[in-house]
Design a protein around this motif. Structure first.
Motif, PDB file in Angstrom:
ATOM      1  N   SER A  75       0.818  -1.215   0.000  1.00 46.08           N
ATOM      2  CA  SER A  75       0.000   0.000   0.000  1.00 46.08           C
ATOM      3  C   SER A  75       0.850   1.264   0.000  1.00 46.08           C
ATOM      4  O   SER A  75       0.338   2.354  -0.258  1.00 46.08           O
ATOM      5  CB  SER A  75      -0.923   0.021   1.227  1.00 46.08           C
ATOM      6  OG  SER A  75      -0.164  -0.049   2.421  1.00 46.08           O
ATOM      7  N   GLU A  76       2.148   1.136   0.279  1.00 45.54           N
ATOM      8  CA  GLU A  76       3.036   2.285   0.252  1.00 45.54           C
ATOM      9  C   GLU A  76       4.479   1.826   0.097  1.00 45.54           C
ATOM     10  O   GLU A  76       4.800   0.648   0.306  1.00 45.54           O
ATOM     11  CB  GLU A  76       2.895   3.129   1.519  1.00 45.54           C
ATOM     12  CG  GLU A  76       3.377   2.434   2.773  1.00 45.54           C
ATOM     13  CD  GLU A  76       3.373   3.342   3.996  1.00 45.54           C
ATOM     14  OE1 GLU A  76       3.336   4.577   3.804  1.00 45.54           O
ATOM     15  OE2 GLU A  76       3.436   2.820   5.111  1.00 45.54           O
ATOM     16  N   ILE A  77       5.335   2.776  -0.283  1.00 45.59           N
ATOM     17  CA  ILE A  77       6.776   2.541  -0.358  1.00 45.59           C
ATOM     18  C   ILE A  77       7.387   3.354   0.785  1.00 45.59           C
ATOM     19  O   ILE A  77       7.524   4.584   0.673  1.00 45.59           O
ATOM     20  CB  ILE A  77       7.343   3.009  -1.717  1.00 45.59           C
ATOM     21  CG1 ILE A  77       6.604   2.326  -2.869  1.00 45.59           C
ATOM     22  CG2 ILE A  77       8.841   2.754  -1.803  1.00 45.59           C
ATOM     23  CD1 ILE A  77       6.803   2.999  -4.213  1.00 45.59           C
ATOM     24  N   PRO A  78       7.753   2.730   1.899  1.00 47.83           N
ATOM     25  CA  PRO A  78       8.186   3.495   3.078  1.00 47.83           C
ATOM     26  C   PRO A  78       9.413   4.366   2.807  1.00 47.83           C
ATOM     27  O   PRO A  78       9.465   5.525   3.198  1.00 47.83           O
ATOM     28  CB  PRO A  78       8.499   2.412   4.119  1.00 47.83           C
ATOM     29  CG  PRO A  78       7.746   1.210   3.642  1.00 47.83           C
ATOM     30  CD  PRO A  78       7.734   1.288   2.149  1.00 47.83           C
ATOM     31  N   ALA A  79      10.418   3.805   2.119  1.00 41.89           N
ATOM     32  CA  ALA A  79      11.644   4.548   1.824  1.00 41.89           C
ATOM     33  C   ALA A  79      12.324   3.920   0.620  1.00 41.89           C
ATOM     34  O   ALA A  79      12.212   2.718   0.375  1.00 41.89           O
ATOM     35  CB  ALA A  79      12.583   4.556   3.033  1.00 41.89           C
ATOM     36  N   THR A  88       9.875  -2.298  -7.985  1.00 43.22           N
ATOM     37  CA  THR A  88       8.897  -3.075  -8.740  1.00 43.22           C
ATOM     38  C   THR A  88       7.605  -3.155  -7.954  1.00 43.22           C
ATOM     39  O   THR A  88       7.583  -3.646  -6.818  1.00 43.22           O
ATOM     40  CB  THR A  88       9.413  -4.492  -9.027  1.00 43.22           C
ATOM     41  OG1 THR A  88      10.633  -4.416  -9.772  1.00 43.22           O
ATOM     42  CG2 THR A  88       8.390  -5.285  -9.832  1.00 43.22           C
ATOM     43  N   LEU A  89       6.545  -2.612  -8.530  1.00 45.58           N
ATOM     44  CA  LEU A  89       5.212  -2.725  -7.943  1.00 45.58           C
ATOM     45  C   LEU A  89       4.482  -3.872  -8.616  1.00 45.58           C
ATOM     46  O   LEU A  89       4.480  -3.974  -9.849  1.00 45.58           O
ATOM     47  CB  LEU A  89       4.419  -1.423  -8.141  1.00 45.58           C
ATOM     48  CG  LEU A  89       5.003  -0.156  -7.514  1.00 45.58           C
ATOM     49  CD1 LEU A  89       4.142   1.050  -7.877  1.00 45.58           C
ATOM     50  CD2 LEU A  89       5.117  -0.296  -6.013  1.00 45.58           C
ATOM     51  N   THR A  90       3.876  -4.745  -7.835  1.00 39.35           N
ATOM     52  CA  THR A  90       3.109  -5.862  -8.391  1.00 39.35           C
ATOM     53  C   THR A  90       1.660  -5.742  -7.968  1.00 39.35           C
ATOM     54  O   THR A  90       1.343  -5.245  -6.883  1.00 39.35           O
ATOM     55  CB  THR A  90       3.669  -7.211  -7.919  1.00 39.35           C
ATOM     56  OG1 THR A  90       3.670  -7.248  -6.480  1.00 39.35           O
ATOM     57  CG2 THR A  90       5.089  -7.407  -8.423  1.00 39.35           C
ATOM     58  N   GLY A  91       0.764  -6.160  -8.839  1.00 34.70           N
ATOM     59  CA  GLY A  91      -0.643  -6.066  -8.533  1.00 34.70           C
ATOM     60  C   GLY A  91      -1.498  -6.790  -9.548  1.00 34.70           C
ATOM     61  O   GLY A  91      -0.985  -7.475 -10.449  1.00 34.70           O
ATOM     62  N   THR A  92      -2.796  -6.582  -9.417  1.00 29.42           N
ATOM     63  CA  THR A  92      -3.767  -7.222 -10.301  1.00 29.42           C
ATOM     64  C   THR A  92      -4.782  -6.180 -10.758  1.00 29.42           C
ATOM     65  O   THR A  92      -5.259  -5.373  -9.954  1.00 29.42           O
ATOM     66  CB  THR A  92      -4.502  -8.366  -9.584  1.00 29.42           C
ATOM     67  OG1 THR A  92      -3.549  -9.325  -9.130  1.00 29.42           O
ATOM     68  CG2 THR A  92      -5.492  -9.047 -10.524  1.00 29.42           C
ATOM     69  N   TYR A 135      -2.680   5.406  -6.536  1.00 31.83           N
ATOM     70  CA  TYR A 135      -1.402   5.989  -6.153  1.00 31.83           C
ATOM     71  C   TYR A 135      -0.775   5.177  -5.022  1.00 31.83           C
ATOM     72  O   TYR A 135      -1.434   4.865  -4.016  1.00 31.83           O
ATOM     73  CB  TYR A 135      -1.594   7.431  -5.695  1.00 31.83           C
ATOM     74  CG  TYR A 135      -2.207   8.317  -6.764  1.00 31.83           C
ATOM     75  CD1 TYR A 135      -1.428   8.860  -7.781  1.00 31.83           C
ATOM     76  CD2 TYR A 135      -3.574   8.602  -6.753  1.00 31.83           C
ATOM     77  CE1 TYR A 135      -1.986   9.662  -8.764  1.00 31.83           C
ATOM     78  CE2 TYR A 135      -4.144   9.413  -7.735  1.00 31.83           C
ATOM     79  CZ  TYR A 135      -3.345   9.926  -8.736  1.00 31.83           C
ATOM     80  OH  TYR A 135      -3.905  10.728  -9.714  1.00 31.83           O
ATOM     81  N   ILE A 136       0.495   4.862  -5.175  1.00 31.81           N
ATOM     82  CA  ILE A 136       1.263   4.207  -4.128  1.00 31.81           C
ATOM     83  C   ILE A 136       2.218   5.244  -3.556  1.00 31.81           C
ATOM     84  O   ILE A 136       3.189   5.635  -4.219  1.00 31.81           O
ATOM     85  CB  ILE A 136       2.054   2.998  -4.673  1.00 31.81           C
ATOM     86  CG1 ILE A 136       1.134   2.028  -5.404  1.00 31.81           C
ATOM     87  CG2 ILE A 136       2.802   2.302  -3.544  1.00 31.81           C
ATOM     88  CD1 ILE A 136       0.045   1.433  -4.531  1.00 31.81           C
ATOM     89  N   PRO A 137       1.947   5.747  -2.352  1.00 32.06           N
ATOM     90  CA  PRO A 137       2.765   6.836  -1.792  1.00 32.06           C
ATOM     91  C   PRO A 137       4.207   6.399  -1.526  1.00 32.06           C
ATOM     92  O   PRO A 137       4.478   5.230  -1.219  1.00 32.06           O
ATOM     93  CB  PRO A 137       2.039   7.170  -0.478  1.00 32.06           C
ATOM     94  CG  PRO A 137       0.663   6.607  -0.624  1.00 32.06           C
ATOM     95  CD  PRO A 137       0.817   5.383  -1.473  1.00 32.06           C
ATOM     96  N   ILE A 138       5.122   7.368  -1.662  1.00 35.90           N
ATOM     97  CA  ILE A 138       6.529   7.176  -1.322  1.00 35.90           C
ATOM     98  C   ILE A 138       6.789   7.943  -0.030  1.00 35.90           C
ATOM     99  O   ILE A 138       6.624   9.166   0.023  1.00 35.90           O
ATOM    100  CB  ILE A 138       7.450   7.691  -2.434  1.00 35.90           C
ATOM    101  CG1 ILE A 138       7.170   6.962  -3.747  1.00 35.90           C
ATOM    102  CG2 ILE A 138       8.923   7.542  -2.035  1.00 35.90           C
ATOM    103  CD1 ILE A 138       7.890   7.561  -4.944  1.00 35.90           C
TER     104      ILE A 138
END
Length: 406
Positions: free
Chosen positions: A40-44, A52-56, A128-131
């Motif tokens: 759900s997010e990219i912490p750092a 690499t983001l994976t999903g469906t 959106y995947i927050p950084i």
């Protein structure tokens, strides 16, 4: 076209044909695709690292494509970082698609990765995947100037907005980036980059000779007294000497070809330029336009070649509205700062050209003899001095946009 592309096309056609046998029933389901992710997010993340983001993605109509790019948060919404390229995941069209989105975090302003799922009917969903944090982000910022006006200075004049200074000159408490010779003399400024000048003769004395290239040019301020430019009068105005004013900054200029401008999408760059890392980093791409011996060699860009009205060589237009000129400031011989000029509007010169429509008419020669020993015995030092051709170009303004690294 490869086998995979052919399979994708036939798969899409198959989905589009579903329900075609029943003319009373539309095959289109008015429902946007759905997206789910494994995180759900990219912490750092470290700057310039690839993640690499994976999903469906699912859709009752089929998933046509998955695109993704970097965005920054503005108030309560996200905006695309224009210098982040639009990328696509490698998928096979289906109603349910598992995907990987590999993206490099190469902009310190990025706050999230945007992922867009689209179906064949222009219905789409963006997530959106927050950084959380970008470690090791570099600094970078840029100047952006819109519709600056410069005017070609008269011979032995000083009031025209003539010279560009990237870092600016403080004139009576106001920071100005386009200054006149009067203002330069008043402030003793030396952080001067280039001038927009009218070239046609050597300006130290009347009989020094006409030059080969007449008309407007962008010229490095340090090189105004060079033979092909002939603006010794500018240095004489400032210091009573034809030598380069001591301490003046070093700058190179070069015309950018249309092919390079189009390949690098300069028009869109100017539309999206800002005081940010993306703009500053893009300008590094200009480095290859400058030769190893650029200083003292790449110092002038003539708007025309062979525009003299006293020779018969064919005239060529080199630049005009819509053209781009790159410039490079150099400090300590190796520290470079890059910038880009876009010509927005050229001065009207129709009253100064001859019947070719390109070459400039000469000013009246003494005794009507057209040679270097019979130049006009007067200076064109203001609008009140009558001119019939090339000297009409003095005082007229060009309009430009400029972006440059800070």
């Amino acid at each position: 076209m490869n086998i995979k592309q052919i399979i994708c096309i036939f798969t899409l056609l198959a989905f589009l044909c579903v329900g075609c046998e029943d003319d009373n029933k539309s095959p289109i389901v008015k429902e946007s695709p759905a997206l789910t992710f494994d995180i759900s997010e990219i912490p750092a993340v470290d700057f310039n690292d690839e993640i690499t983001l994976t999903g469906t993605a699912t859709s009752p109509n089929a998933i046509r494509d998955i695109s993704f790019y970097l965005v920054k948060k503005v108030n309560d919404s996200y905006e695309r970082l224009w210098f982040s390229p639009l990328q696509y995941a490698d998928i096979v069209i289906d109603k349910t698609v598992d995907f990987e989105a590999k993206i490099v975090i190469d902009d310190p302003e990025a706050n999230a990765v945007a992922v867009v799922a689209s179906d064949p009917y222009e219905q789409s969903t963006v997530s959106y995947i927050p950084i959380g944090q970008i470690n090791g982000s570099p600094s970078g910022s840029a100047y952006v100037f819109n519709e600056l006006e410069l005017a070609a200075e008269y011979e032995y004049g000083g009031s025209c907005p003539y010279v560009f200074s990237l870092t600016g000159v403080n004139v009576d408490g106001s920071l100005k980036h386009v200054v006149s010779l009067e203002e330069i003399k008043k402030t003793n400024a030396r952080n001067l980059d280039f001038a927009f000048t009218n070239i046609w003769r050597n300006s130290t004395k009347y009989t020094a000779g006409v030059l080969g290239n007449w008309g407007y040019a962008f010229c490095e301020f340090r090189q105004l007294a060079r033979g092909p430019v002939g603006r010794q009068c500018d240095y004489l105005y400032l210091t009573n000497s034809t030598s380069i004013p001591k301490g003046t900054d070093t700058c190179c200029v070069v015309l950018v070809s249309n092919a390079i401008a189009n390949a690098n999408n300069f028009e869109e760059v100017f539309k999206n330029a800002g005081d940010n890392y993306g703009t500053s980093n893009f300008l590094n791409s200009l480095e290859g336009l400058f030769t190893a011996n650029a200083i003292g060699n790449q110092y002038v860009v003539n708007m025309k070649t062979n525009a003299s009205g006293v020779n018969t060589t064919a005239c060529k237009e080199n630049a005009g509205a819509g053209s781009y000129i790159a410039f490079r400031k150099t400090e300590n011989k190796t520290q470079h700062t890059y910038g880009l000029i876009r010509i927005v509007e050229m001065p009207d010169v129709t009253d100064a050209v001859d019947n070719t429509g390109l070459k400039y008419k000469p000013e009246p020669y003494v005794d009507g003899v057209t040679d270097n020993a019979h130049l006009p015995q007067k200076w064109y030092d203001g609008a009140s001095v009558d001119a019939v051709g090339i000297a009409k170009l003095y005082g007229r303004k060009i309009k430009v946009d400029i972006i440059a690294q800070k």
